[in-house]
Design a protein around this motif. Structure first.
Motif, PDB file in Angstrom:
ATOM      1  N   PHE A  38      -4.707  12.860  92.125  1.00 29.16           N
ATOM      2  CA  PHE A  38      -5.110  13.918  93.045  1.00 29.16           C
ATOM      3  C   PHE A  38      -5.439  13.339  94.418  1.00 29.16           C
ATOM      4  O   PHE A  38      -5.974  12.232  94.529  1.00 29.16           O
ATOM      5  N   GLN A  39      -5.120  14.088  95.439  1.00 26.96           N
ATOM      6  CA  GLN A  39      -5.492  13.745  96.809  1.00 26.96           C
ATOM      7  C   GLN A  39      -6.695  14.610  97.193  1.00 26.96           C
ATOM      8  O   GLN A  39      -6.939  15.655  96.588  1.00 26.96           O
ATOM      9  N   GLU A  41      -7.121  16.625  99.492  1.00 20.21           N
ATOM     10  CA  GLU A  41      -6.743  17.980  99.890  1.00 20.21           C
ATOM     11  C   GLU A  41      -6.512  18.894  98.687  1.00 20.21           C
ATOM     12  O   GLU A  41      -6.439  20.116  98.831  1.00 20.21           O
ATOM     13  N   GLU A  42      -6.391  18.315  97.511  1.00 20.12           N
ATOM     14  CA  GLU A  42      -6.107  19.086  96.300  1.00 20.12           C
ATOM     15  C   GLU A  42      -7.353  19.366  95.461  1.00 20.12           C
ATOM     16  O   GLU A  42      -7.271  19.983  94.401  1.00 20.12           O
ATOM     17  N   GLY A  58      -9.522  21.521  90.975  1.00 16.19           N
ATOM     18  CA  GLY A  58      -8.395  20.765  91.496  1.00 16.19           C
ATOM     19  C   GLY A  58      -7.093  21.354  91.019  1.00 16.19           C
ATOM     20  O   GLY A  58      -7.001  21.852  89.896  1.00 16.19           O
ATOM     21  N   GLU A  59      -6.106  21.320  91.904  1.00 16.32           N
ATOM     22  CA  GLU A  59      -4.771  21.804  91.546  1.00 16.32           C
ATOM     23  C   GLU A  59      -3.770  20.927  92.268  1.00 16.32           C
ATOM     24  O   GLU A  59      -3.859  20.743  93.483  1.00 16.32           O
ATOM     25  N   GLN A  60      -2.817  20.391  91.504  1.00 16.45           N
ATOM     26  CA  GLN A  60      -1.891  19.407  92.054  1.00 16.45           C
ATOM     27  C   GLN A  60      -0.493  19.605  91.489  1.00 16.45           C
ATOM     28  O   GLN A  60      -0.331  19.976  90.343  1.00 16.45           O
ATOM     29  N   ARG A  75      -4.062  21.006  86.747  1.00 12.36           N
ATOM     30  CA  ARG A  75      -5.289  21.571  87.315  1.00 12.36           C
ATOM     31  C   ARG A  75      -6.487  21.298  86.408  1.00 12.36           C
ATOM     32  O   ARG A  75      -6.346  21.018  85.225  1.00 12.36           O
TER      33      ARG A  75
END
Length: 150
Positions: A38-39, A41-42, A58-60, A75
Motif C-alpha cells: 500500500f502507498q 495515498e491508498e 485501505g484500498e489498493q 482492501r
C-alpha cells in the motif's frame, strides 16, 4: 473497445486483515499496521475523538491486473479504540520502510482530577463499602439507643 462493443469490467475485492503491533512508552502509544504494497495515498485514517475511535481503511489495486475482464482490489478496514488517557487530537502517522503505517498516539500529560478520584474509588471500593456499612449501622444503633433513653 473491441468490434464496437464495450467490454464489461468486474471488480474483484480481496479483503485482508493487516497485522497490528502495539507498543507504549512514557509519552505515547505506538501502533504499527503492516500493509504491504500500500502507498500512503491508498490508506485513510479517521479519528472520532468524542467516541474514542480510530478508523483505518485501505484500498489498493484497481486496474492492476492483466485480466481484461476484472479489476482486483485489495482492501482492509479497521475500527479500533483509542487507548485511555490519550490525546486523540494529536495523532500522527507515517509510512516506514517496512510497508507499515505507524500511528503515534500521545498520552495525556496528567490525569484530570476527576480521573484521579475515580481511580482511587475503584482501587478502594471494598474499603468504601465497609465504611458506608459501618456508618449506617452506627447511625441506626445510636438512634435506637436514643429512643430507649427517652
Amino acid at each position: 473497445m473491441e468490434g464496437g462493443k464495450a467490454q464489461k469490467v468486474y471488480e474483484v475485492y480481496e479483503d485482508f486483515q493487516p497485522t497490528l503491533k502495539w507498543a507504549s512508552d512514557a509519552n505515547s502509544h505506538v501502533l504499527a499496521i503492516d500493509v504491504p504494497g500500500f502507498q500512503k495515498e491508498e490508506v485513510y485514517v479517521q479519528v472520532d475523538s468524542a467516541a474514542g475511535k480510530l478508523m483505518v481503511r485501505g484500498e489498493q489495486g484497481a486496474g492492476n491486473t492483466k485480466d481484461s475482464n476484472s479489476e482486483k482490489i485489495k482492501r482492509f478496514k479497521l475500527d479500533l479504540d483509542v487507548p485511555e488517557h490519550s490525546n486523540s487530537e494529536k495523532i500522527t502517522g507515517r509510512f516506514n520502510q517496512y510497508s507499515s503505517l505507524v500511528l503515534t498516539i500521545p498520552k495525556n500529560k496528567g490525569k484530570r482530577d476527576i480521573d484521579v478520584v475515580l481511580d482511587k474509588i475503584n482501587n478502594n471500593r471494598r474499603v468504601i463499602v465497609i465504611a458506608a456499612a459501618a456508618f449506617t449501622i452506627g447511625f441506626y444503633v445510636s438512634r435506637r439507643l436514643r429512643s430507649i433513653g427517652e
